[in-house]
Scaffold this motif. Structure first.
Motif, PDB file in Angstrom:
ATOM      1  N   ARG A  19       0.829  -1.205   0.000  1.00  0.00           N
ATOM      2  CA  ARG A  19       0.000   0.000   0.000  1.00  0.00           C
ATOM      3  C   ARG A  19       0.863   1.255   0.000  1.00  0.00           C
ATOM      4  O   ARG A  19       0.589   2.207  -0.732  1.00  0.00           O
ATOM      5  CB  ARG A  19      -0.919  -0.017   1.233  1.00  0.00           C
ATOM      6  N   GLU A  20       1.948   1.251   0.779  1.00  0.00           N
ATOM      7  CA  GLU A  20       2.832   2.406   0.803  1.00  0.00           C
ATOM      8  C   GLU A  20       3.515   2.605  -0.543  1.00  0.00           C
ATOM      9  O   GLU A  20       3.665   3.740  -1.013  1.00  0.00           O
ATOM     10  CB  GLU A  20       3.884   2.248   1.905  1.00  0.00           C
ATOM     11  N   GLU A  23       0.964   4.000  -2.894  1.00  0.00           N
ATOM     12  CA  GLU A  23       0.654   5.388  -2.542  1.00  0.00           C
ATOM     13  C   GLU A  23       1.731   6.344  -3.038  1.00  0.00           C
ATOM     14  O   GLU A  23       1.428   7.396  -3.628  1.00  0.00           O
ATOM     15  CB  GLU A  23       0.494   5.519  -1.028  1.00  0.00           C
ATOM     16  N   GLU A  24       2.983   6.000  -2.807  1.00  0.00           N
ATOM     17  CA  GLU A  24       4.059   6.885  -3.228  1.00  0.00           C
ATOM     18  C   GLU A  24       4.204   6.942  -4.745  1.00  0.00           C
ATOM     19  O   GLU A  24       4.530   7.987  -5.310  1.00  0.00           O
ATOM     20  CB  GLU A  24       5.377   6.463  -2.573  1.00  0.00           C
ATOM     21  N   ALA A  27       1.334   9.157  -5.832  1.00  0.00           N
ATOM     22  CA  ALA A  27       1.640  10.534  -5.439  1.00  0.00           C
ATOM     23  C   ALA A  27       2.660  11.158  -6.386  1.00  0.00           C
ATOM     24  O   ALA A  27       2.518  12.312  -6.808  1.00  0.00           O
ATOM     25  CB  ALA A  27       2.156  10.571  -3.998  1.00  0.00           C
ATOM     26  N   GLU A  59      -6.894   1.715  -0.784  1.00  0.00           N
ATOM     27  CA  GLU A  59      -6.377   2.200   0.500  1.00  0.00           C
ATOM     28  C   GLU A  59      -5.406   3.360   0.281  1.00  0.00           C
ATOM     29  O   GLU A  59      -5.425   4.360   1.017  1.00  0.00           O
ATOM     30  CB  GLU A  59      -5.664   1.062   1.238  1.00  0.00           C
ATOM     31  N   ALA A  60      -4.568   3.244  -0.733  1.00  0.00           N
ATOM     32  CA  ALA A  60      -3.613   4.309  -1.043  1.00  0.00           C
ATOM     33  C   ALA A  60      -4.338   5.585  -1.451  1.00  0.00           C
ATOM     34  O   ALA A  60      -3.978   6.688  -1.012  1.00  0.00           O
ATOM     35  CB  ALA A  60      -2.673   3.858  -2.161  1.00  0.00           C
ATOM     36  N   MET A  61      -5.369   5.447  -2.276  1.00  0.00           N
ATOM     37  CA  MET A  61      -6.095   6.630  -2.743  1.00  0.00           C
ATOM     38  C   MET A  61      -6.844   7.312  -1.596  1.00  0.00           C
ATOM     39  O   MET A  61      -6.953   8.545  -1.562  1.00  0.00           O
ATOM     40  CB  MET A  61      -7.065   6.240  -3.848  1.00  0.00           C
ATOM     41  N   ASN A  63      -5.782   7.423   1.465  1.00  0.00           N
ATOM     42  CA  ASN A  63      -4.733   8.175   2.164  1.00  0.00           C
ATOM     43  C   ASN A  63      -4.353   9.436   1.390  1.00  0.00           C
ATOM     44  O   ASN A  63      -4.116  10.499   1.974  1.00  0.00           O
ATOM     45  CB  ASN A  63      -3.498   7.303   2.364  1.00  0.00           C
ATOM     46  N   LEU A  64      -4.301   9.322   0.062  1.00  0.00           N
ATOM     47  CA  LEU A  64      -3.972  10.488  -0.766  1.00  0.00           C
ATOM     48  C   LEU A  64      -5.071  11.542  -0.679  1.00  0.00           C
ATOM     49  O   LEU A  64      -4.796  12.740  -0.807  1.00  0.00           O
ATOM     50  CB  LEU A  64      -3.753  10.056  -2.215  1.00  0.00           C
TER      51      LEU A  64
END
Length: 225
Positions: A19-20, A23-24, A27, A59-61, A63-64
């Motif tokens: 997920r991290e 996410e990165e 991003a 999940e990443a989106m 957080n974004l």
């Protein structure tokens, strides 16, 4: 709805925190302009491009969205948020006011171990530019700058700049791949370390002001003198 069919969104290798990693990577695609402001992307479509399941992407989106990089569009996906030129200019002004004097105070005061750690990060930035790996480039760049602020010994300054960087867009960065400008920008990190080691305080401050200014210049797709 716009689909993410850009070749730049390559499949991700397995990682301990998928997920991290997702996410990165997303991003970086947003910050660099590979995923343009205003476009809507669905989790399943992005998952297919990255070669992962939809769950870590969703999940990443989410957080974004908390970071302000995307807005949630009900039953459609996530819309990339925009940052106006006036907002970018304000971010640059504040960063120059905060970071340049902090770097000036570090001149001549860093240990060999600190310089070695920073030089490793600077070389990672250069490598990311050389290999056209914008995700790696941006991650190493962020770590380099925030490490400098950690060494300045002011946690609030570190957190403020980290937040400002999260709000920044470098919409022309994707078009700078394989350009001399991107290589020159990357090398400035090594130049800064040489100045820091030499104790050239004024030159450090001037270089940091110019480097941050690329947000409105090269990294925004504009010509610089």
């Amino acid at each position: 709805m716009v689909t993410a069919d850009s070749d730049s969104l390559a499949p991700l290798a397995p990682a301990s925190s998928l997920r991290e990693r997702v996410e990165e990577a997303i991003a970086a695609a947003i910050v660099s302009g590979q995923m343009p402001a205003g476009e809507v992307f669905s989790a399943p479509t992005l998952a297919a491009r990255f070669g992962v399941s939809a769950t870590p992407v969703r999940e990443a989106m989410l957080n974004l969205a908390k970071r302000g990089l995307v807005d949630i569009v009900r039953n459609k996906g996530f819309r990339v948020t925009a940052v106006s030129e006036s907002e970018l200019r304000a971010i640059v002004d504040v960063r120059q006011l905060l970071e340049a004097p902090a770097v000036r105070r570090l001149a001549g005061g860093l240990s060999k171990a600190d310089l070695t750690r920073l030089r490793g990060l600077a070389e990672e930035i250069v490598r990311g530019a050389r290999d056209a790996d914008l995700t790696h480039y941006l991650q190493a760049d962020t770590t380099f700058h925030l490490t400098l602020l950690e060494l300045a010994g002011n946690p609030r300054l570190h957190d403020i700049v980290a937040d400002l960087r999260a709000q920044t867009r470098l919409t022309g960065l994707a078009d700078m791949v394989a350009t001399e400008e991107l290589q020159a920008s990357a090398r400035e990190h090594l130049d800064l370390l040489d100045l820091l080691e030499a104790g050239a305080a004024e030159e450090c401050e001037h270089l940091m002001v110019r480097h941050i200014g690329h947000v409105l210049g090269w990294w925004a797709g504009h010509t610089e003198a």
